[in-house]
Scaffold this active site. Structure first.
Site, PDB file in Angstrom:
ATOM      1  N   SER A  46       0.862  -1.181   0.000  1.00 54.48           N
ATOM      2  CA  SER A  46       0.000   0.000   0.000  1.00 54.48           C
ATOM      3  C   SER A  46       0.894   1.225   0.000  1.00 54.48           C
ATOM      4  O   SER A  46       2.055   1.156   0.421  1.00 54.48           O
ATOM      5  CB  SER A  46      -0.859   0.001   1.263  1.00 54.48           C
ATOM      6  OG  SER A  46      -1.378   1.289   1.513  1.00 54.48           O
ATOM      7  N   TYR A  62      -0.894  -0.956  10.379  1.00 53.98           N
ATOM      8  CA  TYR A  62      -1.175  -1.214   8.962  1.00 53.98           C
ATOM      9  C   TYR A  62       0.039  -0.800   8.128  1.00 53.98           C
ATOM     10  O   TYR A  62       0.538  -1.572   7.302  1.00 53.98           O
ATOM     11  CB  TYR A  62      -2.429  -0.452   8.526  1.00 53.98           C
ATOM     12  CG  TYR A  62      -2.807  -0.696   7.080  1.00 53.98           C
ATOM     13  CD1 TYR A  62      -3.388  -1.900   6.697  1.00 53.98           C
ATOM     14  CD2 TYR A  62      -2.576   0.264   6.093  1.00 53.98           C
ATOM     15  CE1 TYR A  62      -3.730  -2.142   5.372  1.00 53.98           C
ATOM     16  CE2 TYR A  62      -2.920   0.035   4.768  1.00 53.98           C
ATOM     17  CZ  TYR A  62      -3.491  -1.167   4.413  1.00 53.98           C
ATOM     18  OH  TYR A  62      -3.824  -1.393   3.095  1.00 53.98           O
TER      19      TYR A  62
HETATM   20  N1  NAP Z   1      -8.734  -0.562  -1.295  1.00 54.39           N
HETATM   21  C1  NAP Z   1      -7.696   0.239  -1.258  1.00 54.39           C
HETATM   22  O1  NAP Z   1      -7.804   1.454  -1.466  1.00 54.39           O
HETATM   23  C2  NAP Z   1      -6.332  -0.315  -0.975  1.00 54.39           C
HETATM   24  C3  NAP Z   1      -5.245   0.562  -1.027  1.00 54.39           C
HETATM   25  C4  NAP Z   1      -3.980   0.067  -0.783  1.00 54.39           C
HETATM   26  C5  NAP Z   1      -3.798  -1.277  -0.514  1.00 54.39           C
HETATM   27  N2  NAP Z   1      -4.885  -2.123  -0.443  1.00 54.39           N
HETATM   28  C6  NAP Z   1      -4.629  -3.537  -0.152  1.00 54.39           C
HETATM   29  O2  NAP Z   1      -5.261  -4.327  -1.133  1.00 54.39           O
HETATM   30  C7  NAP Z   1      -5.675  -5.569  -0.582  1.00 54.39           C
HETATM   31  C8  NAP Z   1      -7.127  -5.837  -0.897  1.00 54.39           C
HETATM   32  O3  NAP Z   1      -7.897  -4.803  -0.350  1.00 54.39           O
HETATM   33  P1  NAP Z   1      -9.421  -4.565  -0.759  1.00 54.39           P
HETATM   34  O4  NAP Z   1      -9.658  -3.121  -0.578  1.00 54.39           O
HETATM   35  O5  NAP Z   1      -9.716  -5.224  -2.050  1.00 54.39           O
HETATM   36  O6  NAP Z   1     -10.169  -5.355   0.423  1.00 54.39           O
HETATM   37  P2  NAP Z   1     -11.710  -5.810   0.532  1.00 54.39           P
HETATM   38  O7  NAP Z   1     -12.545  -5.198  -0.531  1.00 54.39           O
HETATM   39  O8  NAP Z   1     -12.077  -5.592   1.951  1.00 54.39           O
HETATM   40  O9  NAP Z   1     -11.644  -7.378   0.213  1.00 54.39           O
HETATM   41  C9  NAP Z   1     -10.974  -8.211   1.071  1.00 54.39           C
HETATM   42  C10 NAP Z   1     -10.993  -9.637   0.545  1.00 54.39           C
HETATM   43  O10 NAP Z   1     -10.244 -10.431   1.439  1.00 54.39           O
HETATM   44  C11 NAP Z   1     -11.078 -11.417   2.038  1.00 54.39           C
HETATM   45  N3  NAP Z   1     -10.699 -11.477   3.438  1.00 54.39           N
HETATM   46  C12 NAP Z   1     -10.774 -10.491   4.345  1.00 54.39           C
HETATM   47  N4  NAP Z   1     -10.315 -10.922   5.526  1.00 54.39           N
HETATM   48  C13 NAP Z   1      -9.933 -12.199   5.345  1.00 54.39           C
HETATM   49  C14 NAP Z   1      -9.394 -13.194   6.194  1.00 54.39           C
HETATM   50  N5  NAP Z   1      -9.161 -12.941   7.467  1.00 54.39           N
HETATM   51  N6  NAP Z   1      -9.118 -14.411   5.696  1.00 54.39           N
HETATM   52  C15 NAP Z   1      -9.376 -14.691   4.387  1.00 54.39           C
HETATM   53  N7  NAP Z   1      -9.887 -13.791   3.541  1.00 54.39           N
HETATM   54  C16 NAP Z   1     -10.169 -12.567   4.017  1.00 54.39           C
HETATM   55  C17 NAP Z   1     -12.501 -10.929   1.817  1.00 54.39           C
HETATM   56  O11 NAP Z   1     -13.428 -12.005   1.664  1.00 54.39           O
HETATM   57  P3  NAP Z   1     -14.216 -12.731   2.875  1.00 54.39           P
HETATM   58  O12 NAP Z   1     -14.839 -11.627   3.658  1.00 54.39           O
HETATM   59  O13 NAP Z   1     -15.152 -13.647   2.198  1.00 54.39           O
HETATM   60  O14 NAP Z   1     -13.177 -13.483   3.622  1.00 54.39           O
HETATM   61  C18 NAP Z   1     -12.357 -10.232   0.479  1.00 54.39           C
HETATM   62  O15 NAP Z   1     -12.386 -11.209  -0.547  1.00 54.39           O
HETATM   63  C19 NAP Z   1      -5.364  -5.485   0.908  1.00 54.39           C
HETATM   64  O16 NAP Z   1      -4.146  -6.135   1.171  1.00 54.39           O
HETATM   65  C20 NAP Z   1      -5.231  -3.998   1.161  1.00 54.39           C
HETATM   66  O17 NAP Z   1      -4.387  -3.734   2.255  1.00 54.39           O
HETATM   67  C21 NAP Z   1      -6.138  -1.674  -0.667  1.00 54.39           C
END
Ligand code: NAP
Length: 314
Positions: A194, A207
């Protein structure tokens, strides 16, 4: 000494000035050319053909947001996909979507990455026999609002979850998948860090720290295993419109589908990337507005906190 005396001190200083300007121009031109190659030309001139690295991709956190978008994009590019997340219902739904929309095979593994070491034996067993070309270490956990370290509710669980989900998962999944890639002398590992992993972020210490691990882990792994045919990429996005950012306004956010498509185009060209042009610009701007000397002060922290509050829904 004798030859230097041909030039006056003024001429020497002018020469040094011209050389410095030339050096700065060359540096700027090189950065521009690199940016063009990574973020613009990669649209038509991709770094690698991801499907040529092996028939299967594995994506953690694959039922929503960025992980789901990578899973779809990889299937669209010809790979079968192993989806790993907590909810079996969501896993089966995404698997069906991928099979119907892209005609690829899927396999689902239900696992909760907050459970720590205990889950990996069964994940390893489920992956047995699959030729895995790409691993996307995407699963991540965040504390929903910026807080000082001791102000986080349920701190014990929070610390455990962040360490298990954001760091342990990356290291353990890599440990499971990398040996077969090394044996075949090819493979791609994408680790989702990130922008908060690029430098210390007060009020999001855990984080930010765990995402720095993902970034450092990727960069060092890339150096160790690049000579063995493995590409390791660290992706450091800004805001992507997902559940994780649902309490923020949609200002300047990429959709997860656009982000995954553009970021995948950069694999093989950039080992460390913001993922897409708009995030790269936003990061440049952020660095100019908040250089380290300001960012890492109480004033800088207060300003970042104010801006982040403005970006949140009331
Ligand atoms: N969104 C942003 O702006 C952003 C920016 C920088 C970095 N990131 C990084 O990108 C990655 C994805 O983020 P996102 O925004 O796409 O997240 P998200 O929309 O919250 O999706 C998270 C995914 O991970 C699964 N998950 C969550 N907790 C879990 C657990 N304990 N065990 C197994 N699966 C789990 C969820 O499915 P279930 O609930 O079915 O388990 C879902 O499929 C993360 O590493 C985040 O730090 C995101």
């Amino acid at each position: 000494m004798a030859s230097l005396s041909f030039f006056s001190p003024e001429q020497l200083l002018t020469g040094l000035g011209v050389l410095s300007v030339l050096w700065l121009c060359l540096k700027a031109a090189w950065s521009l050319a690199q940016g063009l190659r990574i973020y613009v030309l990669s649209h038509v001139w991709k770094g690698v053909d991801v499907a040529s690295y092996g028939p299967w991709a594995v994506v953690t956190g694959a039922t929503a947001g960025i992980g789901k978008a990578y899973a779809h994009e990889l299937a669209r590019r010809g790979l079968n996909v192993v989806l790993i997340s907590r909810s079996l219902e969501k896993l089966e739904q995404v698997a069906t979507e991928i099979e119907e929309q892209h005609g690829r095979s899927t396999k689902v593994i239900q696992a909760d990455f907050t459970h720590g070491l205990e889950i990996y034996e069964s994940i390893q067993a489920s992956l047995q026999g699959l030729e895995i070309g790409i691993l996307v270490n995407n699963v991540g956990h965040v504390i929903s609002k910026p807080l000082c370290f001791l102000d986080v509710d349920n701190a014990d669980k929070c610390i455990d979850d962040l360490v298990h989900c954001n760091m342990l998962s990356t290291a353990k999944m890599t440990q499971i998948v990398l040996p077969q890639m090394v044996a075949r002398k090819k493979g791609i590992i994408i680790n989702m860090s990130s922008v908060l992993g690029r430098r210390p972020f007060p009020m999001s210490i855990m984080y930010s720290g765990t995402k720095t691990f993902d970034d450092f882990f990727s960069r060092a792994l890339d150096i160790e295993y690049r000579p063995k045919g493995i590409i390791v990429q660290s992706v450091l996005p800004l805001f992507v419109n997902t559940n994780m950012t649902s309490h923020y306004r949609k200002f300047l956010m990429s959709t997860s589908e656009t982000f995954a498509h553009k970021a995948l185009n950069t694999v093989g060209i950039a080992s460390r990337t913001s993922g897409c042009l708009s995030h790269s610009f936003q990061y440049l701007l952020m660095n100019k507005l908040f250089p380290d000397w300001l960012h890492l002060t109480s004033l800088g922290t207060w300003l970042v906190h104010r801006i982040s509050n403005l970006l949140m829904h009331k």
